[in-house]
Design a protein around this motif. Structure first.
Motif, mmCIF file in Angstrom:
data_model
loop_
_atom_site.group_PDB
_atom_site.id
_atom_site.type_symbol
_atom_site.label_atom_id
_atom_site.label_comp_id
_atom_site.label_asym_id
_atom_site.label_seq_id
_atom_site.Cartn_x
_atom_site.Cartn_y
_atom_site.Cartn_z
ATOM 1 N N ASP A 10 -13.526 141.702 80.492
ATOM 2 C CA ASP A 10 -13.845 142.871 81.315
ATOM 3 C C ASP A 10 -14.425 142.472 82.668
ATOM 4 O O ASP A 10 -14.726 143.314 83.494
ATOM 5 C CB ASP A 10 -14.800 143.826 80.576
ATOM 6 C CG ASP A 10 -16.137 143.176 80.237
ATOM 7 O OD1 ASP A 10 -16.315 141.966 80.528
ATOM 8 O OD2 ASP A 10 -17.009 143.857 79.673
ATOM 9 N N ALA A 11 -14.590 141.164 82.891
ATOM 10 C CA ALA A 11 -15.231 140.703 84.120
ATOM 11 C C ALA A 11 -14.403 139.628 84.811
ATOM 12 O O ALA A 11 -14.937 138.826 85.574
ATOM 13 C CB ALA A 11 -16.629 140.193 83.814
ATOM 14 N N TYR A 58 -16.075 138.578 88.229
ATOM 15 C CA TYR A 58 -16.840 139.573 88.988
ATOM 16 C C TYR A 58 -17.701 140.364 88.011
ATOM 17 O O TYR A 58 -17.587 140.207 86.795
ATOM 18 C CB TYR A 58 -15.892 140.498 89.759
ATOM 19 C CG TYR A 58 -14.727 140.984 88.939
ATOM 20 C CD1 TYR A 58 -14.834 142.102 88.134
ATOM 21 C CD2 TYR A 58 -13.524 140.277 88.928
ATOM 22 C CE1 TYR A 58 -13.773 142.529 87.352
ATOM 23 C CE2 TYR A 58 -12.454 140.693 88.148
ATOM 24 C CZ TYR A 58 -12.582 141.818 87.362
ATOM 25 O OH TYR A 58 -11.550 142.227 86.577
ATOM 26 N N LEU A 59 -18.563 141.233 88.542
ATOM 27 C CA LEU A 59 -19.340 142.101 87.662
ATOM 28 C C LEU A 59 -18.379 143.107 87.033
ATOM 29 O O LEU A 59 -17.503 143.634 87.734
ATOM 30 C CB LEU A 59 -20.409 142.863 88.461
ATOM 31 C CG LEU A 59 -21.629 142.081 88.922
ATOM 32 C CD1 LEU A 59 -22.584 143.016 89.663
ATOM 33 C CD2 LEU A 59 -22.338 141.426 87.749
ATOM 34 N N PRO A 60 -18.553 143.382 85.745
ATOM 35 C CA PRO A 60 -17.582 144.270 85.081
ATOM 36 C C PRO A 60 -17.786 145.739 85.442
ATOM 37 O O PRO A 60 -18.062 146.579 84.580
ATOM 38 C CB PRO A 60 -17.850 144.015 83.596
ATOM 39 C CG PRO A 60 -19.249 143.549 83.530
ATOM 40 C CD PRO A 60 -19.539 142.841 84.813
ATOM 41 N N LEU A 61 -17.667 146.029 86.702
ATOM 42 C CA LEU A 61 -17.791 147.417 87.153
ATOM 43 C C LEU A 61 -16.410 147.872 87.619
ATOM 44 O O LEU A 61 -15.715 147.147 88.337
ATOM 45 C CB LEU A 61 -18.806 147.516 88.292
ATOM 46 C CG LEU A 61 -20.249 147.139 87.898
ATOM 47 C CD1 LEU A 61 -21.135 146.989 89.125
ATOM 48 C CD2 LEU A 61 -20.842 148.167 86.941
ATOM 49 N N ALA A 62 -16.026 149.070 87.204
ATOM 50 C CA ALA A 62 -14.669 149.572 87.460
ATOM 51 C C ALA A 62 -14.350 149.543 88.954
ATOM 52 O O ALA A 62 -13.250 149.157 89.354
ATOM 53 C CB ALA A 62 -14.523 150.975 86.895
ATOM 54 N N GLN A 65 -13.531 145.986 90.065
ATOM 55 C CA GLN A 65 -12.245 145.526 89.556
ATOM 56 C C GLN A 65 -11.092 146.150 90.354
ATOM 57 O O GLN A 65 -10.153 145.462 90.742
ATOM 58 C CB GLN A 65 -12.095 145.870 88.077
ATOM 59 C CG GLN A 65 -10.873 145.201 87.486
ATOM 60 C CD GLN A 65 -10.600 145.649 86.075
ATOM 61 O OE1 GLN A 65 -10.886 146.778 85.701
ATOM 62 N NE2 GLN A 65 -10.054 144.760 85.286
ATOM 63 N N GLN B 294 -10.688 148.694 78.672
ATOM 64 C CA GLN B 294 -11.408 148.151 79.831
ATOM 65 C C GLN B 294 -12.369 149.205 80.369
ATOM 66 O O GLN B 294 -13.503 148.905 80.733
ATOM 67 C CB GLN B 294 -10.425 147.774 80.949
ATOM 68 C CG GLN B 294 -9.620 146.529 80.698
ATOM 69 C CD GLN B 294 -10.420 145.251 80.912
ATOM 70 O OE1 GLN B 294 -11.554 145.280 81.358
ATOM 71 N NE2 GLN B 294 -9.827 144.122 80.564
ATOM 72 N N GLN B 298 -16.371 148.795 80.805
ATOM 73 C CA GLN B 298 -17.026 148.882 82.111
ATOM 74 C C GLN B 298 -18.049 150.017 82.152
ATOM 75 O O GLN B 298 -19.104 149.879 82.773
ATOM 76 C CB GLN B 298 -15.965 149.009 83.209
ATOM 77 C CG GLN B 298 -15.234 147.671 83.382
ATOM 78 C CD GLN B 298 -13.942 147.749 84.144
ATOM 79 O OE1 GLN B 298 -13.387 148.836 84.328
ATOM 80 N NE2 GLN B 298 -13.437 146.614 84.584
#
Lengths: 228, 314
Positions: A10-11, A58-62, A65, B294, B298
């Motif tokens: 996820d990251a 990267y940081l797993p922030l939508a 991404q 995903q 997140q």
């Protein structure tokens, strides 16, 4: 160059290329890696170039991404800029004498060569540095003479000293730190492969050529005791 | 002011949130395996959440403080007491800050739950960051305290020791370790190399943590996956939480000290928000895996991130 982009958890995202491992592909991945470092500064936490892939962490922030994905696709849609990557020839001294090369004789026998032939074949080659990784300062080298190819040991050695030069399968490399290891040890370098206190902690950069030069045990000790 | 190591425990080391931006040199992140407990301990003593702490694994240390200051312990539960110079003993609770007097000795005795405790100090640890982090890199022996775990007789120098107000961790943030965990996963690079049957087996099996697990990787026993696609894989970037399936058919989860390049197929990746739990697994603990989207992964991370941000400003 054909590629696909795959989620690496996820990251992370990996750009995976379908071409065979080659100097051309390594160059392509290095150019892309540098471009990503510039384009994604502050957004990407790590970039890991490898033989056939480039992984962006990267940081797993939508939002992160999505931003990376869109920009990455835009970058990959065009030809990458030509870049002079300033590759160098790096010479690494290796002592192939028995005290530093516990597996040299058995490897020569397994390859049906003399010890002198093994040393000549190993040291008279310019190896391509494809990537750094695994452990700090480990060099992934391409170009081992197929005559030196030898399956890994069935039982790994519990303790391989730092600087040991080994052959495992169709790869040759140097153990930067003392670790357990399954490669046949045919020599040892007195130089330090990784020093985190230097501006450039590793001895070489991807795309550099690496050449091993045979040194005596006396030279080995002299170099080892020279402060860097 | 210093902390004197009377006995070091199994592996007590200085860790922070780890280092970023050096994986292309082969340098793993390092840092606290349970990054959540590490940050909670820092909050309790009034530090910035990323401040370096002691990571204490399985067998706890005995530490003597030469000056008064506030400390806090989060993460794994141990029986802990503080002995003062007049030999009085006080039981120490985790999840709240504690005032230590000059000459006090902190004793970790029996471990009760979880694997790793985190000890934070209202002080500055007098060691230099290397490659932008205080975290001990064991394999290459740099940063932290002389690049290694603490040993008997070491003196860790602290400066700016402060006695701060006592805080208790909100109940909802206090962690409990049952020994049985559900790790949430998303797909990874080679997930599509696995058959439907293999994926079903992976997500329906209970895995038991093996004792040869460490900060590099967590290894498990169960019925191995079979009929693996044995085509040789070209080594590529290995991220934290990657669930690799080597030829044995049994998973290895890459953790904070994991190698940066790997060559085994990855069936899944533990979501970032669950990485902290990997630091609390003990040999024999049971783990099941479940698959998320995903988007869900997140969202969960964003909630954890916001909760820690809110805590740090409270």
């Amino acid at each position: 160059m054909p590629y696909r982009i795959v989620a690496n958890g996820d990251a992370g995202l990996s750009v995976v290329f379908t071409a065979q491992v080659s100097e051309k592909l390594t160059r392509h991945i290095q150019v892309l890696s540098r471009l990503c470092a510039k384009e994604f500064a502050g957004l990407v936490t790590d970039i890991i170039p490898a033989y056939q892939s480039l992984t962006l962490c990267y940081l797993p922030l939508a939002a992160h991404q999505q931003q990376i994905m869109e920009k990455l696709q835009r970058i990959l849609r065009h030809d990458l800029p030509e870049q002079d990557l300033n590759s160098q020839l790096i010479t690494i001294p290796v002592c192939y004498e028995q005290a530093y090369a516990p597996d040299l004789i058995s490897l020569a026998q397994a390859c049906d060569l003399s010890v002198e032939q093994v040393i000549a074949l190993h040291s008279n080659t310019d190896y391509l540095l494809h990537m750094l990784g695994f452990s700090p300062g480990f060099l992934y080298l391409g170009g081992l003479d197929p005559r030196l190819s030898c399956p890994r040991k069935t039982t790994p050695s519990a303790r391989v000293p730092a600087g040991s030069v080994g052959i495992g399968g169709n790869q040759t490399g140097i153990y930067p730190q003392q670790t357990p290891g399954g490669w046949h040890i045919i020599g040892r370098t007195p130089i330090t492969l990784f020093n985190p206190n230097l501006p450039s902690p590793c001895v070489a950069q991807p795309l550099d050529k690496i050449r091993f030069t045979a040194i005596s045990a006396a030279d080995f000790e002299a170099i080892r005791h020279t402060p860097t | 002011m210093s902390i004197e190591v009377i006995s070091p425990g199994l592996q007590t080391s200085i860790q922070d949130l780890g280092r970023q931006g050096h994986m292309h040199l082969g340098v793993a992140k390092s840092g606290a395996m349970d990054n959540l407990s590490m940050q909670l301990a820092n909050w309790l003593v009034g530090n910035a959440l990323e401040h370096p702490v002691f990571e204490i694994s399985l067998l706890g240390p005995t530490l003597r403080f030469t000056q008064a200051l506030t400390i806090a312990i989060c993460g794994a539960k141990f029986d802990i007491y503080l002995a003062s110079e007049d030999r009085k003993r006080i039981a120490v609770n985790t999840n709240q800050s504690i005032q230590v007097k000059a000459g006090d000795t902190l004793h970790f005795t029996q471990r009760l739950q979880g694997a790793r405790a985190y000890l934070a100090f209202a002080a500055t640890l007098d060691c230099a960051p290397v490659l932008n982090s205080y975290s001990t890199h064991f394999a290459a022996q740099f940063a932290g305290f002389k690049g290694r775990a603490l040993q008997k007789g070491d003196r860790v120098i602290l400066s700016h020791c402060e006695v701060r107000k006592i805080k208790t961790l909100p109940k909802v943030l206090q962690q409990h370790y049952s020994g049985s965990y559900l790790l949430r996963c998303v797909p990874s690079v080679e997930t599509e190399h696995f058959s439907e049957a293999q994926l079903t087996q992976f997500y329906s099996s209970t895995y038991v943590l093996r004792s040869d697990s460490n900060r590099m990787g967590l290894r498990f026993d169960a019925k191995p996956l079979t009929k693996l696609n044995m085509q040789e894989l070209v080594s590529s970037g290995l991220t934290q939480g990657s669930v690799q399936i080597p030829p044995s058919g049994l998973p290895i989860i890459s953790s904070v000290d994991g190698q940066t390049i790997g060559g085994y197929s990855r069936i899944a990746n533990v979501i970032s928000a669950d990485h902290f739990a990997l630091g609390q697994l003990v040999a024999g603990d049971k783990v099941n895996f479940t698959l998320l989207s995903q988007q869900d992964a997140q969202d969960i991370y964003a909630r954890q991130y916001m909760a820690l941000k809110a805590l740090s400003s409270s």
